[in-house]
Design an enzyme around this catalytic site. Structure first.
Site, mmCIF file in Angstrom:
data_model
loop_
_atom_site.group_PDB
_atom_site.id
_atom_site.type_symbol
_atom_site.label_atom_id
_atom_site.label_comp_id
_atom_site.label_asym_id
_atom_site.label_seq_id
_atom_site.Cartn_x
_atom_site.Cartn_y
_atom_site.Cartn_z
ATOM 1 N N ARG A 42 0.817 -1.215 0.000
ATOM 2 C CA ARG A 42 0.000 0.000 0.000
ATOM 3 C C ARG A 42 0.852 1.267 0.000
ATOM 4 O O ARG A 42 0.382 2.331 -0.369
ATOM 5 C CB ARG A 42 -0.964 -0.027 1.191
ATOM 6 C CG ARG A 42 -2.064 -1.035 0.967
ATOM 7 C CD ARG A 42 -3.116 -0.996 2.030
ATOM 8 N NE ARG A 42 -2.693 -1.685 3.224
ATOM 9 C CZ ARG A 42 -3.502 -2.428 3.985
ATOM 10 N NH1 ARG A 42 -4.772 -2.557 3.675
ATOM 11 N NH2 ARG A 42 -3.057 -3.024 5.049
ATOM 12 N N HIS A 164 8.649 -20.734 10.185
ATOM 13 C CA HIS A 164 10.062 -20.751 9.788
ATOM 14 C C HIS A 164 10.949 -21.518 10.781
ATOM 15 O O HIS A 164 12.062 -21.876 10.457
ATOM 16 C CB HIS A 164 10.580 -19.331 9.539
ATOM 17 C CG HIS A 164 10.860 -18.534 10.777
ATOM 18 N ND1 HIS A 164 9.871 -17.928 11.508
ATOM 19 C CD2 HIS A 164 12.014 -18.243 11.420
ATOM 20 C CE1 HIS A 164 10.409 -17.300 12.540
ATOM 21 N NE2 HIS A 164 11.708 -17.475 12.515
ATOM 22 N N GLU A 202 13.716 -14.569 24.127
ATOM 23 C CA GLU A 202 14.207 -13.465 23.299
ATOM 24 C C GLU A 202 14.624 -12.287 24.177
ATOM 25 O O GLU A 202 13.898 -11.921 25.107
ATOM 26 C CB GLU A 202 13.112 -13.012 22.339
ATOM 27 C CG GLU A 202 12.728 -14.078 21.340
ATOM 28 C CD GLU A 202 11.826 -13.528 20.257
ATOM 29 O OE1 GLU A 202 12.339 -13.228 19.173
ATOM 30 O OE2 GLU A 202 10.622 -13.370 20.507
ATOM 31 N N ASP A 221 1.662 -15.737 19.374
ATOM 32 C CA ASP A 221 2.786 -15.393 18.491
ATOM 33 C C ASP A 221 3.793 -16.546 18.413
ATOM 34 O O ASP A 221 4.345 -16.813 17.350
ATOM 35 C CB ASP A 221 3.474 -14.122 19.014
ATOM 36 C CG ASP A 221 4.579 -13.631 18.087
ATOM 37 O OD1 ASP A 221 4.411 -13.763 16.851
ATOM 38 O OD2 ASP A 221 5.607 -13.117 18.586
ATOM 39 N N HIS A 226 5.553 -21.997 16.856
ATOM 40 C CA HIS A 226 6.953 -22.443 16.917
ATOM 41 C C HIS A 226 7.178 -23.479 18.031
ATOM 42 O O HIS A 226 7.767 -24.529 17.809
ATOM 43 C CB HIS A 226 7.896 -21.268 17.182
ATOM 44 C CG HIS A 226 7.822 -20.175 16.151
ATOM 45 N ND1 HIS A 226 7.537 -20.415 14.834
ATOM 46 C CD2 HIS A 226 8.023 -18.824 16.231
ATOM 47 C CE1 HIS A 226 7.555 -19.268 14.162
ATOM 48 N NE2 HIS A 226 7.847 -18.286 14.986
ATOM 49 N N LYS A 315 9.608 -12.025 25.585
ATOM 50 C CA LYS A 315 10.407 -10.938 25.018
ATOM 51 C C LYS A 315 11.138 -10.258 26.163
ATOM 52 O O LYS A 315 10.711 -10.331 27.316
ATOM 53 C CB LYS A 315 9.495 -9.897 24.361
ATOM 54 C CG LYS A 315 8.644 -10.434 23.233
ATOM 55 C CD LYS A 315 9.329 -10.272 21.917
ATOM 56 C CE LYS A 315 8.467 -10.760 20.768
ATOM 57 N NZ LYS A 315 9.250 -11.114 19.583
HETATM 58 C C1 BG6 Z 1 8.299 -14.681 14.743
HETATM 59 C C2 BG6 Z 1 7.601 -13.942 15.848
HETATM 60 O O1 BG6 Z 1 7.485 -15.705 14.230
HETATM 61 O O2 BG6 Z 1 9.490 -15.259 15.243
HETATM 62 C C3 BG6 Z 1 8.506 -12.895 16.481
HETATM 63 O O3 BG6 Z 1 6.440 -13.307 15.322
HETATM 64 C C4 BG6 Z 1 9.821 -13.525 16.899
HETATM 65 O O4 BG6 Z 1 7.889 -12.282 17.583
HETATM 66 C C5 BG6 Z 1 10.418 -14.307 15.753
HETATM 67 O O5 BG6 Z 1 10.699 -12.483 17.292
HETATM 68 C C6 BG6 Z 1 11.639 -15.073 16.208
HETATM 69 O O6 BG6 Z 1 12.240 -15.683 15.087
HETATM 70 P P1 BG6 Z 1 13.787 -16.027 15.121
HETATM 71 O O7 BG6 Z 1 14.018 -16.785 13.861
HETATM 72 O O8 BG6 Z 1 14.517 -14.706 15.176
HETATM 73 O O9 BG6 Z 1 14.034 -16.818 16.340
#
Ligand code: BG6
Length: 439
Positions: A42, A164, A202, A221, A226, A315
């Protein structure tokens, strides 16, 4: 001649800049190329401005020599609706092999608008692939609705729901370690394992993602996707072969049996919020969103019943580290019976990041003076030993262009994981003020 094209919706967003462009570039220099890359968003950029944005994003990740890659990039700005998406028609031919990457929050309304836009402009064909980010939906009902929507336009083989974490090198190797060595499987059960911990810690804060994060929170999240995926790979039975279908089936069996430890409800839930969270942009001043969460769960199967499983994320913690820790029980009998504290539990630890190592904690030489065994660690670091250590998004995009779905999620496993998470979020919602600790 049909071309291969990679289209990114949300092209000026954080995810695209930090993860997608560097990963596409790394593949490009390894000769895994698309004929054209199209950014769509956008934000009103002209080609030059977008070129600068992509160039800076790549430079920040230390990617050098990007000119040939950037020369294949185009940008289109417009709304996520049929009128805006019409702009893409000039770039895409009906016979092209196209990947649409939705690098945007997967809300039903937004995805619906985009898919309708693609459909009425005849931009979807049998070869099209579509990628969606996590969290997929925000609960069972919304995830189910989103799935049904996707299936109106695509078949399951065309849909790639990304997590991921499954594309991280060490996570990919977890199954090889578990099933390629005969020393783990016989012990991989409640007779020998005392507990499992999956920790995604994190040190970073929520950065510029206030709007998304305040509606999402740590459970949706990270834990729902994950952490549960890491758990499934750690606990699942051996599939007959490592095909996408059979891996997904085994993971689903784990999610079906997952519950809070000994059904103790709220005792198994801890949540917190880091100090200063409410001062961030787009965060409600009285927000009760959790930035830390810890659940104690259990898999109600003969193999795992009674083993507490800690799922933890947060976090702004002291560490930036992702670990899977498998703690073994004490030997059932040993020759130092009178000394209860002479041995330590064996532990197998996978540090998925940042150290990328596997560590096995053992008891060794007995120290007569201290009257206990000496703990030793057998450690193997992949970072130093592996020729190529690749980024998760690079791995995922490589699998995507090969049409390999093994690391992508099926709709069933996502729905099952929401079935486990939904009641937990309900419990949290009813008790947020009481449960939420500031840290
Ligand atoms: C994401 C989350 O999927 O993964 C984020 O939305 C998080 O909040 C991130 O920081 C962490 O990914 P990685 O690969 O840096 O551990």
């Amino acid at each position: 001649m049909p071309s291969k094209k990679f289209i990114i919706f949300g092209a000026s967003g954080d995810l695209a800049k930090k993860r997608l462009y560097p990963a596409l570039f790394e593949l490009f220099i390894k000769d895994i190329k698309f004929d054209e890359y199209v950014g769509y968003g956008r934000s009103r950029f002209n080609q030059k401005q977008f070129g600068e944005l992509a160039k800076n994003a790549l430079a920040q990740k230390g990617c050098v020599g990007q000119e040939d890659f950037l020369a294949r990039f185009k940008y289109f700005s417009g709304g996520y609706d049929k009128e805006g998406i019409k702009n893409l028609k000039s770039e895409l031919a009906p016979e092209d092999k196209i990947i649409f990457y939705l690098s945007i929050p997967t809300s039903y309304e937004l995805v619906n608008d985009i898919l309708t836009g693609l459909d009425v402009n005849n931009l979807i064909n049998k070869k099209t692939q579509i990628v969606l980010e996590k969290p997929f939906g925000s609960d069972f009902v919304s995830a189910n609705k989103l799935n049904r929507l996707l299936l109106q336009y695509f078949n399951e083989r065309q849909i790639y729901r990304i997590d991921h974490y499954l594309a991280k090198d060490l996570v990919r190797d977890l199954l090889t370690l578990r099933f390629g060595n005969s020393i783990f499987e016989p012990l991989w059960n409640n007779k020998y394992i005392e507990g499992i911990a999956i920790k995604i810690e994190e040190a970073v804060c929520i950065e510029n993602r206030g709007e998304f994060y305040d509606q999402t929170g740590a459970v949706r999240d990270i834990l729902q996707n994950h952490a549960l995926q890491l758990l499934a790979l750690t606990a699942m039975d051996q599939p007959k072969e490592l095909s996408a279908e059979l891996i997904r089936q085994e993971k689903q069996k784990i999610f079906k049996k997952l519950r809070l430890f000994k059904k103790r409800g709220i005792e198994n839930i801890k949540i917190g919020q880091y100090c200063g969270y409410c001062d961030k942009e787009h965060i409600k001043k009285d927000s009760l969103t959790e930035t830390f969460a810890e659940l104690t769960a259990e898999i109600n199967s003969p193999r795992w019943k009674g083993v507490p499983i800690t799922l933890l994320t947060g976090k702004k913690l002291k560490e930036q580290s992702t670990d899977i820790i498998v703690k073994f029980r004490f030997p059932q009998s040993h020759p130092w019976k009178k000394q209860t504290d002479c041995l330590q539990n064996n532990e197998l630890c996978f540090n998925i990041q940042p150290k990328n190592h596997i560590e096995l904690k053992l008891n060794f030489g007995f120290d007569a003076q201290k009257k206990c065994a000496t703990p030793i660690n057998l450690k193997f670091g992949f970072q130093d030993n592996r020729f190529m250590f690749k980024d998760a998004y690079e791995n995922a995009l490589n699998d995507l262009q090969k049409e390999d779905q093994s690391i992508f999620l099926s709709s069933e496993e996502i729905l099952l994981s929401w079935k486990f998470i939904d009641p937990i979020i309900n419990l949290m919602d009813k008790n947020r003020t009481k449960l939420l600790k500031i840290y």
